[in-house]
Design a protein around this motif. Structure first.
Motif, PDB file in Angstrom:
ATOM      1  N   PHE A   1      -8.763   1.440  -4.371  1.00 10.88           N
ATOM      2  CA  PHE A   1      -8.891   2.848  -4.012  1.00 10.88           C
ATOM      3  C   PHE A   1      -7.600   3.363  -3.404  1.00 10.88           C
ATOM      4  N   LYS A   2      -7.143   4.518  -3.897  1.00 12.80           N
ATOM      5  CA  LYS A   2      -5.960   5.178  -3.355  1.00 12.80           C
ATOM      6  C   LYS A   2      -6.409   6.239  -2.367  1.00 12.80           C
ATOM      7  N   ARG A   3      -5.604   6.445  -1.326  1.00  6.95           N
ATOM      8  CA  ARG A   3      -5.894   7.481  -0.341  1.00  6.95           C
ATOM      9  C   ARG A   3      -4.598   8.185   0.032  1.00  6.95           C
ATOM     10  N   ASN A   4      -4.726   9.393   0.565  1.00  8.50           N
ATOM     11  CA  ASN A   4      -3.562  10.093   1.082  1.00  8.50           C
ATOM     12  C   ASN A   4      -3.427   9.780   2.561  1.00  8.50           C
ATOM     13  N   LYS A   5      -2.213   9.911   3.075  1.00  8.34           N
ATOM     14  CA  LYS A   5      -1.965   9.601   4.471  1.00  8.34           C
ATOM     15  C   LYS A   5      -2.243  10.815   5.349  1.00  8.34           C
ATOM     16  N   ALA A   6      -2.580  10.542   6.596  1.00 11.40           N
ATOM     17  CA  ALA A   6      -2.888  11.589   7.568  1.00 11.40           C
ATOM     18  C   ALA A   6      -1.608  12.033   8.289  1.00 11.40           C
TER      19      ALA A   6
ATOM     20  N   LYS B   1       8.614  18.076  15.127  1.00 11.23           N
ATOM     21  CA  LYS B   1       9.020  16.920  15.938  1.00 11.23           C
ATOM     22  C   LYS B   1       9.051  15.617  15.143  1.00 11.23           C
ATOM     23  N   LYS B   2       8.477  15.620  13.943  1.00  9.29           N
ATOM     24  CA  LYS B   2       8.473  14.417  13.119  1.00  9.29           C
ATOM     25  C   LYS B   2       9.766  14.347  12.312  1.00  9.29           C
ATOM     26  N   THR B   3      10.291  13.160  12.163  1.00 10.53           N
ATOM     27  CA  THR B   3      11.568  13.008  11.470  1.00 10.53           C
ATOM     28  C   THR B   3      11.401  13.221   9.968  1.00 10.53           C
ATOM     29  N   ARG B   4      12.503  13.509   9.331  1.00  6.60           N
ATOM     30  CA  ARG B   4      12.526  13.727   7.885  1.00  6.60           C
ATOM     31  C   ARG B   4      12.004  12.501   7.153  1.00  6.60           C
ATOM     32  N   LYS B   5      12.439  11.326   7.614  1.00  6.71           N
ATOM     33  CA  LYS B   5      12.022  10.064   7.000  1.00  6.71           C
ATOM     34  C   LYS B   5      10.512   9.850   7.138  1.00  6.71           C
ATOM     35  N   ARG B   6       9.999  10.148   8.312  1.00 10.34           N
ATOM     36  CA  ARG B   6       8.559   9.965   8.564  1.00 10.34           C
ATOM     37  C   ARG B   6       7.718  10.882   7.676  1.00 10.34           C
ATOM     38  N   LYS B   7       8.141  12.136   7.557  1.00  9.49           N
ATOM     39  CA  LYS B   7       7.415  13.093   6.713  1.00  9.49           C
ATOM     40  C   LYS B   7       7.493  12.707   5.244  1.00  9.49           C
ATOM     41  N   ARG B   8       8.634  12.184   4.822  1.00 10.83           N
ATOM     42  CA  ARG B   8       8.805  11.755   3.434  1.00 10.83           C
ATOM     43  C   ARG B   8       7.881  10.587   3.126  1.00 10.83           C
ATOM     44  N   ASN B   9       7.765   9.641   4.053  1.00 10.61           N
ATOM     45  CA  ASN B   9       6.897   8.482   3.841  1.00 10.61           C
ATOM     46  C   ASN B   9       5.421   8.848   3.873  1.00 10.61           C
ATOM     47  N   LEU B  10       5.075   9.934   4.557  1.00 10.51           N
ATOM     48  CA  LEU B  10       3.677  10.378   4.598  1.00 10.51           C
ATOM     49  C   LEU B  10       3.234  10.996   3.274  1.00 10.51           C
TER      50      LEU B  10
ATOM     51  N   ALA C   1      -1.391   5.682  -0.371  1.00 11.07           N
ATOM     52  CA  ALA C   1      -1.538   4.288   0.047  1.00 11.07           C
ATOM     53  C   ALA C   1      -2.866   3.765  -0.462  1.00 11.07           C
ATOM     54  N   LEU C   2      -3.025   2.452  -0.405  1.00 13.86           N
ATOM     55  CA  LEU C   2      -4.295   1.836  -0.781  1.00 13.86           C
ATOM     56  C   LEU C   2      -5.139   1.650   0.475  1.00 13.86           C
ATOM     57  N   ILE C   3      -6.455   1.725   0.320  1.00 12.93           N
ATOM     58  CA  ILE C   3      -7.304   1.542   1.497  1.00 12.93           C
ATOM     59  C   ILE C   3      -7.286   0.079   1.918  1.00 12.93           C
ATOM     60  N   ALA C   4      -7.601  -0.165   3.163  1.00 15.43           N
ATOM     61  CA  ALA C   4      -7.604  -1.524   3.704  1.00 15.43           C
ATOM     62  C   ALA C   4      -8.725  -2.334   3.073  1.00 15.43           C
ATOM     63  N   GLU C   5      -8.517  -3.624   3.007  1.00 17.00           N
ATOM     64  CA  GLU C   5      -9.506  -4.537   2.429  1.00 17.00           C
ATOM     65  C   GLU C   5     -10.839  -4.445   3.172  1.00 17.00           C
ATOM     66  N   ALA C   6     -10.779  -4.224   4.479  1.00 22.94           N
ATOM     67  CA  ALA C   6     -11.992  -4.139   5.309  1.00 22.94           C
ATOM     68  C   ALA C   6     -12.859  -2.935   4.943  1.00 22.94           C
TER      69      ALA C   6
END
Length: 65
Positions: free
Chosen positions: A22-27, A35-44, A48-53
């Motif tokens: 399962f794919k999910r979008n990041k929060a 206040k968030k850096t350019r790199k942080r926003k780009r990575n968001l 991502a894939l959901i956790a195994e749990a």
């Protein structure tokens, strides 16, 4: 026996990949972005894939997928 229904909220948030994961979008990408850096926003941006749990829980919410 009644129909098995999909949880519509979950269906809008998760998509299934070809391998069955399962794919999910990041929060944290909707507001207070100055206040968030350019790199942080780009990575968001990246999905991502959901956790195994959480696999069992999400699979239960999306029985017809």
């Amino acid at each position: 026996m009644p129909k098995v229904k999909t949880r519509r909220a979950a269906a809008k948030r998760f998509t299934i990949t070809g391998s069955g994961e399962f794919k999910r979008n990041k929060a944290f990408k909707s507001h207070i972005l100055e206040k968030k850096t350019r790199k942080r926003k780009r990575n968001l941006r990246k999905a991502a894939l959901i956790a195994e749990a959480d696999h069992k829980r999400v699979r239960k919410m999306l029985p017809n997928v």
